[in-house]
Design an enzyme around this catalytic site. Structure first.
Site, PDB file in Angstrom:
ATOM      1  N   ASP A  29      -3.316   9.254   6.277  1.00  0.00           N
ATOM      2  CA  ASP A  29      -3.033   8.143   5.392  1.00  0.00           C
ATOM      3  C   ASP A  29      -3.996   7.033   5.792  1.00  0.00           C
ATOM      4  O   ASP A  29      -4.403   6.957   6.941  1.00  0.00           O
ATOM      5  CB  ASP A  29      -1.580   7.738   5.648  1.00  0.00           C
ATOM      6  CG  ASP A  29      -1.121   6.681   4.680  1.00  0.00           C
ATOM      7  OD1 ASP A  29      -1.439   6.807   3.494  1.00  0.00           O
ATOM      8  OD2 ASP A  29      -0.452   5.743   5.120  1.00  0.00           O
TER       9      ASP A  29
ATOM     10  N   ASP B 131       1.916   6.367   9.020  1.00  0.00           N
ATOM     11  CA  ASP B 131       2.503   5.336   9.880  1.00  0.00           C
ATOM     12  C   ASP B 131       4.031   5.360   9.777  1.00  0.00           C
ATOM     13  O   ASP B 131       4.697   4.480  10.277  1.00  0.00           O
ATOM     14  CB  ASP B 131       1.948   3.954   9.541  1.00  0.00           C
ATOM     15  CG  ASP B 131       2.169   3.586   8.080  1.00  0.00           C
ATOM     16  OD1 ASP B 131       2.708   4.426   7.334  1.00  0.00           O
ATOM     17  OD2 ASP B 131       1.799   2.475   7.687  1.00  0.00           O
TER      18      ASP B 131
ATOM     19  N   ASP C 207       6.159   7.443   4.048  1.00  0.00           N
ATOM     20  CA  ASP C 207       5.414   8.691   4.141  1.00  0.00           C
ATOM     21  C   ASP C 207       6.337   9.895   4.213  1.00  0.00           C
ATOM     22  O   ASP C 207       5.864  11.022   4.297  1.00  0.00           O
ATOM     23  CB  ASP C 207       4.575   8.725   5.433  1.00  0.00           C
ATOM     24  CG  ASP C 207       3.420   7.756   5.386  1.00  0.00           C
ATOM     25  OD1 ASP C 207       3.002   7.409   4.274  1.00  0.00           O
ATOM     26  OD2 ASP C 207       2.952   7.359   6.463  1.00  0.00           O
TER      27      ASP C 207
HETATM   28  P1  ADP Z   1      -1.517   3.774   1.308  1.00  0.00           P
HETATM   29  O1  ADP Z   1      -1.617   5.148   0.766  1.00  0.00           O
HETATM   30  O2  ADP Z   1      -2.877   3.220   1.574  1.00  0.00           O
HETATM   31  O3  ADP Z   1      -0.615   3.655   2.484  1.00  0.00           O
HETATM   32  P2  ADP Z   1       0.512   2.813  -0.557  1.00  0.00           P
HETATM   33  O4  ADP Z   1       0.829   4.091  -1.259  1.00  0.00           O
HETATM   34  O5  ADP Z   1       1.544   2.294   0.367  1.00  0.00           O
HETATM   35  O6  ADP Z   1      -0.924   2.850   0.157  1.00  0.00           O
HETATM   36  O7  ADP Z   1       0.202   1.726  -1.635  1.00  0.00           O
HETATM   37  C1  ADP Z   1      -0.790   1.956  -2.625  1.00  0.00           C
HETATM   38  C2  ADP Z   1      -1.212   0.692  -3.329  1.00  0.00           C
HETATM   39  O8  ADP Z   1      -0.096   0.148  -4.030  1.00  0.00           O
HETATM   40  C3  ADP Z   1      -1.672  -0.400  -2.381  1.00  0.00           C
HETATM   41  O9  ADP Z   1      -3.023  -0.316  -2.098  1.00  0.00           O
HETATM   42  C4  ADP Z   1      -1.346  -1.647  -3.202  1.00  0.00           C
HETATM   43  O10 ADP Z   1      -2.354  -1.905  -4.133  1.00  0.00           O
HETATM   44  C5  ADP Z   1      -0.093  -1.262  -3.960  1.00  0.00           C
HETATM   45  N1  ADP Z   1       1.104  -1.694  -3.255  1.00  0.00           N
HETATM   46  C6  ADP Z   1       2.018  -0.888  -2.659  1.00  0.00           C
HETATM   47  N2  ADP Z   1       3.004  -1.617  -2.123  1.00  0.00           N
HETATM   48  C7  ADP Z   1       2.697  -2.904  -2.356  1.00  0.00           C
HETATM   49  C8  ADP Z   1       3.320  -4.155  -2.031  1.00  0.00           C
HETATM   50  N3  ADP Z   1       4.444  -4.209  -1.328  1.00  0.00           N
HETATM   51  N4  ADP Z   1       2.716  -5.270  -2.431  1.00  0.00           N
HETATM   52  C9  ADP Z   1       1.568  -5.233  -3.120  1.00  0.00           C
HETATM   53  N5  ADP Z   1       0.945  -4.106  -3.455  1.00  0.00           N
HETATM   54  C10 ADP Z   1       1.481  -2.961  -3.095  1.00  0.00           C
HETATM   55 MG    MG Z   2       1.122   3.915   3.712  1.00  0.00          MG
END
Ligand code: ADP
Ligand code: MG
Length: 626
Positions: free
Chosen positions: A321, A517, A521
């Protein structure tokens, strides 16, 4: 030495004295009193081997015939029956000496592994109305204050109220440099207070504290058996009866077919039986895994079972991730492009984010509190929702606020243009009208590039990055880290789909590892062969969801975990080949009449002790790089 071991040792010594007396008797008056000599040897035999005979009888009643006690019983009783009295008594005696050494070695190894993993605090000094009292950690309630003196282990999780000190986290993270902490800092149970006296306000009861969680995990690790351990139990089940049948044939066929001497062949068959116990394997293999698990935990890598330790060695594809794993998940707020007011944009975004644990949310809240000097006032928020892969929505002062990525705005019918910026962009809207966006940038972890390089060096075929972030940001990170396979803009469900596709691509023997993390996940962690959570220290969610927990924030520990698993497995392999090899050799020698029953016992015990000593090497993981 335990009481049980002492008792056994006393019995062995008595047996030795009786045996010596019997030998003297045989040498002096043996001719005149043959029955007296027999009685003397029988006395030595029963004193030293009484418990073996008893266990054999008990096991036969229970229907578990083919165990080592049974084999030793037939072999030695058989020796008496063919008239080899000294042999019968001596073999039993020697077997017991060997068993004793084995038990002692196993005991010592277990003890040293336990000591190494012993992070359990004995007591806590709690400040009550009547003054400080020393109680067990279980008796302290959250909210109470405790005092920890230099040299003591922090008994419970909490926050420092008074004092500064350095904390030694070695036992938890493998990190040898002490960490400086002061008022307001979180402290974690299990770490050792090095320099100053500190007062801590306890935040969790003992059962919920980090140290309890880790101990529970370590204690349960042994119950998840590896494939090798299953193999050995299966092997033992086939091997022992096979040898018994061979022994029976050896005793009967040659005298019948070629007309040999009955007692010679029976004696050879008895030696055969002595070798047939697979003790060395049965003891040393679980011990090697135990050592590997202990060594890993010493380096801050918690592995939840021998099965995962074994799987790690077959790592073929490592899926990582991005946010919080390869990057710090600590976003610095850069440009704020507001339609009207920057302050209002940051404030509403931070408020909307205050219900989520996402790294983006934590960073935005922190940025707001630092810039405005105000704390988030939870009473202004009436409704909060977290949409994984999109963003958040909340009702603040009665207004509907949404914050998240461009997709999130589109979903909610907000009219705006995609920002042409480098980095992650968080857009926000209030009651349907667009407020603007904030550009936030994450930092790549210091050892992330090294981690990827080490994984490839360890023979991992493919390192893949999955992220919900934008394509541009994902590509930039991947380029810097040397990762060639990147999938961006994924929703949590897409991540599972990609995982499944990758699962199809790997070979049958290879394993797929997912590293995250531990934050949203869970579905992917569950789908992979091995789920690794990073930064486990202080995160209960990560400790629960994953199969392997890396206590620190260092992705390079993944390669280290693989290295430890490979080494443990090579020790297991060495022991297996060595033990089976020596046994087969002695079996052949015994069949040809070239190995006495003594040699057989010696071979059996010797192999077991050497295998145990070898197993202990699994514990030593110092200086092992991926
Ligand atoms: P990653 O795979 O990098 O861990 P996530 O799946 O958690 O990312 O989130 C994907 C995208 O969704 C982030 O890059 C962001 O643009 C948006 N996002 C997710 N959660 C939030 C949040 N709490 N506030 C703002 N944007 C969010
Ligand atoms: Mg994540």
């Amino acid at each position: 030495m335990t009481k049980k071991l002492k008792k056994r040792l006393r019995r062995i010594l008595c047996g030795l004295v009786l045996f010596a007396a019997a030998l003297v008797l045989e040498g002096t008056v043996g001719e005149r009193y043959p029955n007296g000599v027999l009685l003397a040897f029988l006395a030595a035999f029963f004193v030293s081997g009484g418990d073996v005979l008893k266990k054999a009888a008990m096991n036969i009643i229970r229907g578990q015939v083919f165990d080592e006690n049974f084999l030793m019983t037939i072999a030695t009783v058989g020796a008496f029956l063919v008239g080899e009295y000294p042999e019968g008594a001596a073999v039993m005696l020697f077997y017991q000496v060997g068993e004793w050494f084995q038990a002692y070695a196993v005991n010592q190894s277990r003890k040293s592994i336990r000591e190494l993993m012993d992070i359990r605090p004995d007591s806590a000094i709690v400040l009550r109305d009547a003054g400080p009292v020393r109680v067990t950690p279980e008796e302290v309630r959250p909210g109470e204050r405790i005092v920890v003196k230099p040299g003591e282990r922090i008994p419970l999780d909490g926050v420092i109220e008074k004092g500064t000190t350095a904390l030694d986290m070695m036992a938890l993270t493998g990190e040898s440099l002490p960490r400086e902490v002061g008022e307001g800092d979180d402290v974690i149970s299990g770490s050792v207070n090095v320099s100053g006296v500190i007062e801590i306000r306890v935040t969790k009861e003992f059962g919920e504290s980090t140290v309890s969680k880790i101990l529970e995990l370590v204690e349960n690790a042994g119950s998840r058996k590896s494939e090798s351990e299953h193999f050995i139990s299966r092997f033992a089940r086939v091997y022992t009866p096979t040898v018994v049948v061979l022994a029976a044939l050896l005793a009967v066929l040659p005298p019948l077919l070629v007309g040999g001497n009955w007692s010679t062949w029976i004696y050879r068959a008895l030696s055969f039986l002595v070798v047939s116990c697979p003790c060395a394997l049965v003891i040393s293999i679980p011990l090697s895994f135990f050592g590997g698990l202990g060594g890993a935990s010493k380096s801050g890598i918690l592995i939840k079972g021998s099965n995962y330790l074994e799987s790690l060695s077959k790592a073929e594809i490592v899926v990582m991730d991005k946010t919080g794993t390869l990057t710090k998940g600590n976003f610095a707020v850069g440009r704020i492009a507001a339609v009207t007011s920057k302050e209002r944009l940051l404030e509403l975004t931070a408020y909307a984010e205050s219900g989520s644990n996402h790294p983006i949310s934590l960073s935005l809240r922190q940025a707001y509190e630092e810039r405005s000097g105000k704390k988030i006032d939870k009473s202004r928020i009436t409704q909060m929702e977290d949409m994984a892969g999109f963003g958040v929505s909340a009702v603040i002062d009665g207004q509907q606020v949404i914050a998240g990525n461009f997709r999130h705005m589109q979903q909610n019918g907000i009219c705006c243009e995609p920002a042409q910026e480098v980095g992650t962009v968080v857009y926000a809207a209030c009651d349907g009208s667009y407020l603007g966006y904030l550009v936030i940038a994450d930092e790549i972890r210091a050892d992330a590039a090294e981690a990827v390089r080490k994984l490839y060096a360890a023979g991992v075929r493919d390192v893949v990055m999955l992220t919900g972030d934008r394509e541009e940001t994902a590509q930039a990170v991947a380029r810097e880290l040397g990762i060639s396979h990147v999938y961006a803009q994924l929703l949590p469900g897409d991540k599972v789909d990609h995982m499944e596709a990758l699962m199809q691509k790997k070979s049958a023997a290879g394993r797929l590892i997912f590293v995250g993390d531990g934050m949203n996940d869970a579905p992917v962690l569950a789908r992979s062969d091995i789920g690794i959570a990073m930064g486990g220290l202080g995160s209960d969610a990560a400790i629960e969801a994953a199969d392997v927990v890396i206590m620190t924030d260092e992705p390079s520990k993944i390669a280290k975990a693989i290295a430890i698993s490979r080494r443990t497995l090579s020790i297991v392999k060495q022991n297996t080949i060595f033990a089976i090899g020596v046994k087969i050799l002695i079996l052949i020698l015994a069949a040809c009449g070239m190995a006495s029953m003594w040699a057989a016992v010696f071979g059996d015990v010797g192999v077991a002790v050497i295998a145990i000593l070898n197993a202990m090497r699994a514990l030593n993981v110092k200086g092992q790089e991926g």
